[in-house]
Design a protein around this motif. Structure first.
Motif, mmCIF file in Angstrom:
data_model
loop_
_atom_site.group_PDB
_atom_site.id
_atom_site.type_symbol
_atom_site.label_atom_id
_atom_site.label_comp_id
_atom_site.label_asym_id
_atom_site.label_seq_id
_atom_site.Cartn_x
_atom_site.Cartn_y
_atom_site.Cartn_z
ATOM 1 N N ALA A 268 0.823 -1.209 0.000
ATOM 2 C CA ALA A 268 0.000 0.000 0.000
ATOM 3 C C ALA A 268 0.861 1.264 0.000
ATOM 4 O O ALA A 268 0.568 2.236 -0.715
ATOM 5 C CB ALA A 268 -0.933 -0.009 1.213
ATOM 6 N N VAL A 269 1.920 1.265 0.793
ATOM 7 C CA VAL A 269 2.818 2.420 0.845
ATOM 8 C C VAL A 269 3.475 2.636 -0.522
ATOM 9 O O VAL A 269 3.554 3.769 -1.020
ATOM 10 C CB VAL A 269 3.893 2.222 1.939
ATOM 11 N N ASP A 270 3.935 1.560 -1.149
ATOM 12 C CA ASP A 270 4.567 1.681 -2.469
ATOM 13 C C ASP A 270 3.581 2.206 -3.510
ATOM 14 O O ASP A 270 3.955 2.978 -4.398
ATOM 15 C CB ASP A 270 5.121 0.331 -2.909
ATOM 16 N N PHE A 271 2.325 1.774 -3.409
ATOM 17 C CA PHE A 271 1.308 2.234 -4.359
ATOM 18 C C PHE A 271 1.055 3.728 -4.217
ATOM 19 O O PHE A 271 1.095 4.489 -5.192
ATOM 20 C CB PHE A 271 0.008 1.449 -4.140
ATOM 21 N N VAL A 272 0.810 4.178 -2.999
ATOM 22 C CA VAL A 272 0.505 5.588 -2.769
ATOM 23 C C VAL A 272 1.735 6.459 -3.032
ATOM 24 O O VAL A 272 1.610 7.636 -3.414
ATOM 25 C CB VAL A 272 -0.030 5.792 -1.344
ATOM 26 N N ALA A 273 2.907 5.888 -2.879
ATOM 27 C CA ALA A 273 4.145 6.634 -3.135
ATOM 28 C C ALA A 273 4.222 7.136 -4.573
ATOM 29 O O ALA A 273 4.879 8.141 -4.855
ATOM 30 C CB ALA A 273 5.356 5.763 -2.820
ATOM 31 N N LEU A 274 3.557 6.438 -5.485
ATOM 32 C CA LEU A 274 3.562 6.874 -6.883
ATOM 33 C C LEU A 274 2.948 8.262 -7.027
ATOM 34 O O LEU A 274 3.355 9.045 -7.896
ATOM 35 C CB LEU A 274 2.793 5.866 -7.748
ATOM 36 N N ASN A 282 7.157 14.747 -0.668
ATOM 37 C CA ASN A 282 6.849 13.316 -0.782
ATOM 38 C C ASN A 282 5.949 12.872 0.379
ATOM 39 O O ASN A 282 6.152 11.817 0.976
ATOM 40 C CB ASN A 282 8.124 12.473 -0.783
ATOM 41 N N THR A 283 4.955 13.685 0.668
ATOM 42 C CA THR A 283 4.139 13.474 1.858
ATOM 43 C C THR A 283 3.022 12.454 1.625
ATOM 44 O O THR A 283 2.317 12.505 0.612
ATOM 45 C CB THR A 283 3.515 14.807 2.315
ATOM 46 N N VAL A 284 2.882 11.538 2.590
ATOM 47 C CA VAL A 284 1.797 10.568 2.592
ATOM 48 C C VAL A 284 1.096 10.651 3.949
ATOM 49 O O VAL A 284 1.748 10.729 4.994
ATOM 50 C CB VAL A 284 2.315 9.136 2.350
ATOM 51 N N LYS A 285 -0.238 10.631 3.910
ATOM 52 C CA LYS A 285 -1.030 10.727 5.141
ATOM 53 C C LYS A 285 -1.486 9.340 5.565
ATOM 54 O O LYS A 285 -1.930 8.535 4.736
ATOM 55 C CB LYS A 285 -2.230 11.642 4.922
ATOM 56 N N PHE A 286 -1.373 9.061 6.868
ATOM 57 C CA PHE A 286 -1.806 7.795 7.447
ATOM 58 C C PHE A 286 -2.907 8.103 8.463
ATOM 59 O O PHE A 286 -2.696 8.877 9.400
ATOM 60 C CB PHE A 286 -0.652 7.082 8.145
ATOM 61 N N ILE A 287 -4.080 7.470 8.287
ATOM 62 C CA ILE A 287 -5.171 7.611 9.251
ATOM 63 C C ILE A 287 -5.379 6.253 9.919
ATOM 64 O O ILE A 287 -5.791 5.284 9.265
ATOM 65 C CB ILE A 287 -6.471 8.082 8.579
ATOM 66 N N PHE A 288 -5.059 6.183 11.201
ATOM 67 C CA PHE A 288 -5.179 4.948 11.972
ATOM 68 C C PHE A 288 -6.500 4.970 12.747
ATOM 69 O O PHE A 288 -6.739 5.869 13.553
ATOM 70 C CB PHE A 288 -4.016 4.798 12.944
ATOM 71 N N GLY A 289 -7.373 3.998 12.485
ATOM 72 C CA GLY A 289 -8.656 3.923 13.177
ATOM 73 C C GLY A 289 -9.627 3.028 12.432
ATOM 74 O O GLY A 289 -9.404 2.634 11.279
ATOM 75 N N ASN A 290 -10.724 2.666 13.107
ATOM 76 C CA ASN A 290 -11.775 1.848 12.499
ATOM 77 C C ASN A 290 -11.245 0.515 11.963
ATOM 78 O O ASN A 290 -11.615 0.072 10.873
ATOM 79 C CB ASN A 290 -12.474 2.616 11.370
ATOM 80 N N GLY A 291 -10.344 -0.100 12.720
ATOM 81 C CA GLY A 291 -9.850 -1.418 12.349
ATOM 82 C C GLY A 291 -8.912 -1.448 11.168
ATOM 83 O O GLY A 291 -8.751 -2.494 10.520
ATOM 84 N N GLY A 292 -8.288 -0.323 10.880
ATOM 85 C CA GLY A 292 -7.352 -0.326 9.754
ATOM 86 C C GLY A 292 -6.608 0.987 9.631
ATOM 87 O O GLY A 292 -6.715 1.873 10.481
ATOM 88 N N GLY A 325 9.382 8.273 1.711
ATOM 89 C CA GLY A 325 10.674 7.589 1.604
ATOM 90 C C GLY A 325 11.146 7.052 2.934
ATOM 91 O O GLY A 325 11.748 5.974 3.008
ATOM 92 N N PHE A 326 10.841 7.775 4.026
ATOM 93 C CA PHE A 326 11.253 7.337 5.354
ATOM 94 C C PHE A 326 10.552 6.032 5.745
ATOM 95 O O PHE A 326 11.116 5.220 6.480
ATOM 96 C CB PHE A 326 10.939 8.412 6.396
ATOM 97 N N ILE A 327 9.340 5.848 5.273
ATOM 98 C CA ILE A 327 8.598 4.629 5.592
ATOM 99 C C ILE A 327 8.964 3.504 4.632
ATOM 100 O O ILE A 327 9.215 2.365 5.043
ATOM 101 C CB ILE A 327 7.084 4.887 5.567
#
Length: 369
Positions: A268-274, A282-292, A325-327
């Motif tokens: 998933a990270v590699d996909f969104v990295a595109l 190179n910012t990617v947002k992560f929302i942790f909650g609701n079982g995922g 890139g850090f992730i």
């Protein structure tokens, strides 16, 4: 001088030795490999005065001798020779090295062996041994986190720490940090020093992941260290300065704890990295909650991308952004099927670990959005 050897042996040795051939040498002879054929062994040396490499391979020597030949060209021709066996000759003290293999031949101009600065063993006063597999794994899990360029050279290397029977490697560029620990077979005096990342990448390329029995001997002093194993010797200057107190960066507690499948998370990270490549940081947002966890990135000029991954989450829901890139870099070195992520808030560093493994932690600082 005349000898023959297997192409694969020589190509592998040259791939390692080329690391100490400077791209812009001070003198022409430094652009070359020093070759010395004697008995059943060929010695190859390269030296840029910061790092020196000696590696040896088995050969069949008909006439002993030594010569210096252009490093890059020599490596290219060896790699592209058509047959498995290559013959080299520099007879009658000519200024060319003839290379023949499978009907192909080439002659390269040589330089005087006496002009080449031979790799020396620096004076060292301390030494320890570490298993080949342990050292390779420690380097692999940390060296990627060093600073590529920095006005503070201390961040362009990995810090080695020895405490009794424990060896630790730490790398940071001040926005991320990787810490890996391993076990030594003996107890050694407590010490620390910083090794250039390029030196460690070179050593890692020659260490065999399947070599479970052998050890690397590391000798060091205030300014230099050497690696010795198998038919390889490498010396390097150390990076001078004090490594920062990295322990303060590692969170001692967390309010959100996540367990996620490594392969699914990485995909998933590699996909969104595109898409994140089109953003400023190179910012990617992560929302942790609701079982995922929902991973997304938006670009005003291109569009947006997102993907959801199932995860076990305990604690507060959280939205946080990272330089992708850090992730992505860290996910390449995790060996476990699952990753644990410990978070606090959108501004605090996140800790990535492997379940049941206290010997590795990766810290990533979020991007403020």
């Amino acid at each position: 001088m005349k000898f023959s050897c297997y192409k694969s042996d020589l190509a592998e040795a040259l791939q390692f030795a080329i690391r100490a051939v400077p791209p812009k040498p001070q003198t022409p002879v430094l652009s070359g490999f020093y070759l010395k054929a004697e008995g059943s062994m060929l010695e190859i040396q390269s030296n840029n005065f910061f790092t020196g490499i000696i590696t040896r391979i088995p050969v069949n020597t008909e006439i002993a001798g030594e010569v210096v030949v252009s490093g890059k060209r020599f490596q290219e021709f060896v790699r592209n020779m058509p047959d498995d066996t290559i013959t080299f000759s520099n007879e009658n003290d000519s200024n060319t090295l003839a290379i023949e293999s499978g009907g192909a031949s080439v002659e390269l101009l040589t330089m005087k062996a006496d002009d080449f600065p031979k790799v020396k063993t620096p004076e060292t006063d301390r030494s320890f041994k570490v298993k080949t597999t342990v050292l390779k794994d420690l380097i692999r899990k940390t060296v990627f986190a060093v600073a590529k360029e920095d006005s503070r050279p201390i961040f362009t290397g990995c810090c080695f720490e020895i405490k009794g029977e424990q060896i630790s490697l730490v790398a940071t560029n001040t926005s991320r940090l990787a810490l890996a620990k391993g076990k030594l077979s003996d107890s050694y005096e407590e010490c620390s020093f910083v090794v250039p990342a390029e030196t460690l990448r070179g050593i890692m390329s020659r260490l065999d992941s399947n070599d479970l029995e052998n050890y690397v001997t590391i000798d060091y002093s205030f300014r230099y260290l050497t690696f010795t194993f198998d038919n390889v010797f490498m010396n390097s200057r150390l990076i001078e300065g004090m490594f920062p107190p990295y322990e303060k960066v590692i969170p001692s507690s967390s309010t959100t704890n996540v367990k996620v499948n490594t392969a699914e998370f990485k995909s998933a990270v590699d996909f969104v990295a595109l898409m994140s490549r089109e953003t400023e940081y190179n910012t990617v947002k992560f929302i942790f909650g609701n079982g995922g966890v929902e991973i997304s990135s938006d670009s005003p000029e291109v569009g947006g991308a997102s993907q959801n991954v199932e995860a076990e989450i305990e604690g507060d829901d959280l939205e946080i952004s990272f330089n992708v890139g850090f992730i992505a870099d860290a996910l390449k070195v995790f060996d476990s099927k699952q990753i644990d992520i410990a978070l606090n808030d959108k501004y605090s560093p996140a800790a990535f670990t492997e379940p049941g493994n206290e010997n590795y932690v990766y810290i990533a600082t979020p991007v403020r959005t």
